[in-house]
Design a protein around this motif. Structure first.
Motif, PDB file in Angstrom:
ATOM      1  N   ASN A  18       0.809  -1.207   0.000  1.00 45.83           N
ATOM      2  CA  ASN A  18       0.000   0.000   0.000  1.00 45.83           C
ATOM      3  C   ASN A  18       0.841   1.255   0.000  1.00 45.83           C
ATOM      4  OD1 ASN A  18      -2.355  -1.509   0.119  1.00 45.83           O
ATOM      5  ND2 ASN A  18      -2.181  -1.724   2.333  1.00 45.83           N
ATOM      6  N   GLY A  19       2.147   1.105  -0.133  1.00 46.00           N
ATOM      7  CA  GLY A  19       3.036   2.258  -0.181  1.00 46.00           C
ATOM      8  C   GLY A  19       3.328   2.855   1.187  1.00 46.00           C
ATOM      9  N   GLY A  20       2.853   2.226   2.269  1.00 43.30           N
ATOM     10  CA  GLY A  20       3.086   2.762   3.594  1.00 43.30           C
ATOM     11  C   GLY A  20       4.394   2.270   4.156  1.00 43.30           C
ATOM     12  N   ALA A  21       4.910   2.988   5.112  1.00 44.03           N
ATOM     13  CA  ALA A  21       6.130   2.564   5.785  1.00 44.03           C
ATOM     14  C   ALA A  21       5.754   2.037   7.154  1.00 44.03           C
ATOM     15  CB  ALA A  21       7.101   3.736   5.908  1.00 44.03           C
ATOM     16  N   VAL A  22       6.284   0.911   7.525  1.00 40.54           N
ATOM     17  CA  VAL A  22       6.019   0.321   8.812  1.00 40.54           C
ATOM     18  C   VAL A  22       7.306   0.420   9.624  1.00 40.54           C
ATOM     19  CG1 VAL A  22       5.358  -1.792   9.997  1.00 40.54           C
ATOM     20  CG2 VAL A  22       4.355  -1.256   7.781  1.00 40.54           C
ATOM     21  N   ALA A  23       7.214   1.008  10.800  1.00 42.33           N
ATOM     22  CA  ALA A  23       8.408   1.185  11.623  1.00 42.33           C
ATOM     23  C   ALA A  23       9.002  -0.167  11.976  1.00 42.33           C
ATOM     24  CB  ALA A  23       8.040   1.945  12.894  1.00 42.33           C
ATOM     25  N   ASN A  24      10.323  -0.262  11.919  1.00 42.64           N
ATOM     26  CA  ASN A  24      11.060  -1.476  12.245  1.00 42.64           C
ATOM     27  C   ASN A  24      10.584  -2.689  11.460  1.00 42.64           C
ATOM     28  OD1 ASN A  24      12.631  -0.121  14.165  1.00 42.64           O
ATOM     29  ND2 ASN A  24      10.991  -0.329  15.683  1.00 42.64           N
ATOM     30  N   SER A  25      10.128  -2.504  10.252  1.00 44.51           N
ATOM     31  CA  SER A  25       9.653  -3.627   9.460  1.00 44.51           C
ATOM     32  C   SER A  25      10.795  -4.244   8.673  1.00 44.51           C
ATOM     33  CB  SER A  25       8.557  -3.167   8.500  1.00 44.51           C
ATOM     34  OG  SER A  25       9.072  -2.245   7.586  1.00 44.51           O
ATOM     35  N   TYR A  26      10.594  -5.465   8.269  1.00 46.43           N
ATOM     36  CA  TYR A  26      11.587  -6.180   7.484  1.00 46.43           C
ATOM     37  C   TYR A  26      11.032  -6.474   6.120  1.00 46.43           C
ATOM     38  CZ  TYR A  26      14.364  -6.695  11.605  1.00 46.43           C
ATOM     39  OH  TYR A  26      15.127  -6.417  12.697  1.00 46.43           O
ATOM     40  N   ALA A  27      11.822  -6.177   5.107  1.00 42.98           N
ATOM     41  CA  ALA A  27      11.406  -6.522   3.757  1.00 42.98           C
ATOM     42  C   ALA A  27      11.406  -8.026   3.651  1.00 42.98           C
ATOM     43  CB  ALA A  27      12.357  -5.910   2.729  1.00 42.98           C
ATOM     44  N   MET A  28      12.457  -8.647   4.074  1.00 44.18           N
ATOM     45  CA  MET A  28      12.540 -10.093   4.145  1.00 44.18           C
ATOM     46  C   MET A  28      13.709 -10.407   5.055  1.00 44.18           C
ATOM     47  SD  MET A  28      11.790 -11.023   0.191  1.00 44.18           S
ATOM     48  CE  MET A  28      12.144 -12.716   0.323  1.00 44.18           C
ATOM     49  N   ALA A  29      13.670 -11.534   5.677  1.00 48.05           N
ATOM     50  CA  ALA A  29      14.783 -11.932   6.524  1.00 48.05           C
ATOM     51  C   ALA A  29      15.404 -13.165   5.920  1.00 48.05           C
ATOM     52  CB  ALA A  29      14.280 -12.228   7.931  1.00 48.05           C
ATOM     53  N   GLY A  30      16.696 -13.227   5.907  1.00 46.46           N
ATOM     54  CA  GLY A  30      17.335 -14.404   5.343  1.00 46.46           C
ATOM     55  C   GLY A  30      18.786 -14.438   5.723  1.00 46.46           C
ATOM     56  N   GLY A  31      19.401 -15.542   5.407  1.00 48.46           N
ATOM     57  CA  GLY A  31      20.806 -15.708   5.703  1.00 48.46           C
ATOM     58  C   GLY A  31      21.580 -15.841   4.418  1.00 48.46           C
ATOM     59  N   GLY A  32      22.812 -16.162   4.557  1.00 44.21           N
ATOM     60  CA  GLY A  32      23.642 -16.366   3.377  1.00 44.21           C
ATOM     61  C   GLY A  32      24.776 -15.374   3.360  1.00 44.21           C
ATOM     62  N   GLY A  33      25.821 -15.689   2.638  1.00 49.11           N
ATOM     63  CA  GLY A  33      26.989 -14.848   2.637  1.00 49.11           C
ATOM     64  C   GLY A  33      27.152 -14.047   1.365  1.00 49.11           C
ATOM     65  N   GLY A  34      26.168 -14.052   0.486  1.00 45.30           N
ATOM     66  CA  GLY A  34      26.286 -13.329  -0.776  1.00 45.30           C
ATOM     67  C   GLY A  34      25.932 -11.866  -0.626  1.00 45.30           C
ATOM     68  N   ALA A  35      25.615 -11.238  -1.734  1.00 48.01           N
ATOM     69  CA  ALA A  35      25.235  -9.826  -1.752  1.00 48.01           C
ATOM     70  C   ALA A  35      23.972  -9.611  -0.922  1.00 48.01           C
ATOM     71  CB  ALA A  35      24.994  -9.376  -3.186  1.00 48.01           C
ATOM     72  N   THR A  36      23.886  -8.436  -0.286  1.00 44.58           N
ATOM     73  CA  THR A  36      22.694  -8.107   0.493  1.00 44.58           C
ATOM     74  C   THR A  36      21.718  -7.311  -0.362  1.00 44.58           C
ATOM     75  OG1 THR A  36      23.789  -6.145   1.339  1.00 44.58           O
ATOM     76  CG2 THR A  36      23.872  -8.118   2.724  1.00 44.58           C
ATOM     77  N   VAL A  37      20.444  -7.640  -0.219  1.00 44.27           N
ATOM     78  CA  VAL A  37      19.376  -7.027  -0.999  1.00 44.27           C
ATOM     79  C   VAL A  37      18.231  -6.673  -0.060  1.00 44.27           C
ATOM     80  CG1 VAL A  37      17.728  -7.372  -2.878  1.00 44.27           C
ATOM     81  CG2 VAL A  37      19.982  -8.437  -3.003  1.00 44.27           C
TER      82      VAL A  37
END
Length: 190
Positions: free
Chosen positions: A15-34
């Motif tokens: 909805n185009g809103g910003a949520v405080a302290n929200s996560y786009a996605m959580a994941g692991g791995g040692g590659g590039a961060t997105v």
């Protein structure tokens, strides 16, 4: 648990809103961060499924998906649109990839055939269609990160005008003098 954090964190993106302290996605791995800044276009049920698909595909590619508020090497703004043409649904997608300096580094786009259109074109966007979109997007992103993205190709010959809304247009990015020089990359299963 990760999927719940992912879905809750991206809830504001649809909805185009910003949520405080929200996560786009959580994941692991040692590659590039997105970080996925937004996923605009799909209704909530498709949005939630797309988040889950992005989460699983990123893990397969050793890409670490981080919070929108966190530091990331790349930020993605994603757009999806469902179009019906002659009773068949196509999901058009665009990923605008920005570098750490907030300069657009790459535009990835494509169209995925999604089958027969029903009353709601989005019902044709099943998990397989969403997975193909995520795979194509992450493949293009990985190619850029690894320096193997194909060079720009000349635009295809003009096709006859199609009826329906315009979804996206590729623009020539102005990269920094020492930046990777790819402005658009498109995938199609035709």
């Amino acid at each position: 648990m990760t999927l719940l954090a992912v879905a809750c964190g991206l809830g504001g993106c649809a909805n185009g809103g910003a949520v405080a302290n929200s996560y786009a996605m959580a994941g692991g791995g040692g590659g590039a961060t997105v970080a996925f800044e937004s996923i605009d276009g799909p209704p909530p049920q498709v949005f939630d499924r797309m988040v889950g698909v992005l989460d699983s595909e990123s893990k397969l590619r050793n890409l670490s998906i981080v919070s929108r508020e966190g530091q990331a090497a790349y930020r993605v703004r994603s757009y999806l649109a469902a179009e019906v043409n002659r009773g068949r649904t196509t999901i058009a997608w665009v990923w605008d990839v920005y570098d750490a300096n907030q300069q657009r580094a790459l535009r990835l786009s494509g169209e995925e055939p999604a089958g027969k259109a029903g009353r709601d074109a989005w019902t044709a966007a099943d998990d397989l269609v969403l997975r193909r979109i995520a795979q194509a997007g992450f493949s293009g992103l990985n190619a850029m990160v690894n320096g193997t993205a194909p060079a720009d190709e000349p635009p295809p010959a003009a096709a006859p005008a199609l009826r329906g809304p315009a979804v996206a247009a590729a623009e020539q990015a102005s990269p920094a003098p020492d930046a990777f020089n790819v402005s658009s990359l498109s995938y199609s299963s035709r």
